[in-house]
Design a protein around this motif. Structure first.
Motif, short mmCIF file in Angstrom:
data_model
loop_
_atom_site.label_atom_id
_atom_site.label_comp_id
_atom_site.label_asym_id
_atom_site.label_seq_id
_atom_site.Cartn_x
_atom_site.Cartn_y
_atom_site.Cartn_z
N PHE A 44 0.80 -1.14 -0.11
CA PHE A 44 -0.13 0.04 -0.10
C PHE A 44 0.85 1.26 0.08
CE2 PHE A 44 -4.31 -1.51 0.92
CZ PHE A 44 -4.01 -2.87 1.02
N ARG A 45 0.32 2.35 -0.28
CA ARG A 45 1.04 3.61 -0.16
C ARG A 45 0.26 4.57 0.44
NH1 ARG A 45 2.27 4.75 -6.59
NH2 ARG A 45 -0.12 5.38 -7.15
N GLN A 46 0.83 5.62 1.10
CA GLN A 46 0.12 6.75 1.44
C GLN A 46 0.91 7.92 1.21
OE1 GLN A 46 -1.01 6.56 5.52
NE2 GLN A 46 -2.71 7.87 5.66
N GLU A 94 -5.51 9.21 1.89
CA GLU A 94 -5.68 8.04 2.42
C GLU A 94 -4.80 6.77 1.85
OE1 GLU A 94 -10.82 8.30 3.21
OE2 GLU A 94 -9.84 6.55 1.99
N ARG A 95 -4.68 5.86 2.75
CA ARG A 95 -3.71 4.93 2.42
C ARG A 95 -4.65 4.11 1.34
NH1 ARG A 95 -0.44 1.62 6.82
NH2 ARG A 95 -0.19 3.82 7.24
N GLU A 96 -3.76 3.78 0.05
CA GLU A 96 -4.33 3.20 -0.99
C GLU A 96 -3.48 1.92 -1.37
OE1 GLU A 96 -4.12 5.15 -4.85
OE2 GLU A 96 -1.92 5.68 -4.52
N TYR A 103 5.71 3.63 1.21
CA TYR A 103 4.95 2.67 0.99
C TYR A 103 5.00 1.46 1.91
CZ TYR A 103 4.94 3.83 -3.84
OH TYR A 103 4.38 4.73 -5.17
N TYR A 104 3.95 0.80 2.38
CA TYR A 104 3.92 0.01 3.08
C TYR A 104 3.71 -1.42 2.74
CZ TYR A 104 3.00 4.19 6.10
OH TYR A 104 3.11 5.41 6.75
N ALA A 141 -7.47 -1.84 3.19
CA ALA A 141 -6.22 -1.88 4.29
C ALA A 141 -6.80 -2.16 5.67
CB ALA A 141 -5.83 -0.45 4.12
N TRP A 159 1.65 -4.96 9.42
CA TRP A 159 2.03 -3.90 8.64
C TRP A 159 3.60 -3.59 8.95
CZ3 TRP A 159 -0.72 -1.15 5.03
CH2 TRP A 159 -1.89 -1.46 4.88
N GLY A 168 7.07 1.31 7.00
CA GLY A 168 7.02 2.13 5.70
C GLY A 168 8.34 2.43 5.21
#
Length: 122
Positions: free
Chosen positions: A37-39, A44-46, A94-95, A106, A112, A115
């Motif tokens: 995912f990325r934020q 929002e985290r996408e 990026y997570y 998410a 998790w 990041g």
């Protein structure tokens, strides 16, 4: 205790490439999905990409399809995200995440990483 540790982020010019890694430890089971995912600031985290445990099935967001590739090396408990043709709009933290039954959502992920920052300059 499950830990996910990302690495590989950095500063790159538009059109360049980076490869992110996510190393997992403490896993005593095979999570169905491992994902990225990325934020970006103020957003929002996408969802970016996901791969199943075998590495055969993958999924991508429309914004990265054709440019990013997710892969896995289970012998190393590591998931990779190869990012090519990077754009300034790819700039984000990026997570990596693991263990979910709702691929693109998410909040459904149990584990998790901390990041890693990716910055793409124009």
């Amino acid at each position: 205790q499950v830990q996910l540790v990302e690495s590989g982020g950095g500063l790159v010019q538009a059109g360049g490439s980076l490869r992110l890694s996510c190393a997992a430890s403490g896993l005593t089971f095979s999570p169905n999905y491992r994902s990225w995912f990325r934020q970006a600031p103020g957003k929002e985290r996408e969802f970016v990409a996901a791969v199943n445990w075998s590495g055969i099935a993958t999924a991508y967001s429309d914004s990265v399809k054709g440019r990013f590739t997710i892969s896995t090396d289970n012998a190393k408990n590591t998931v990779y995200l190869q990012m090519n043709s990077l754009k300034p709009e790819d700039t984000a933290i990026y997570y990596c995440a693991a263990d979910s039954d709702r691929l693109r959502w998410a909040p459904s992920y149990k584990y998790w990483g901390q990041g890693t920052q990716v910055t793409v300059s124009s």
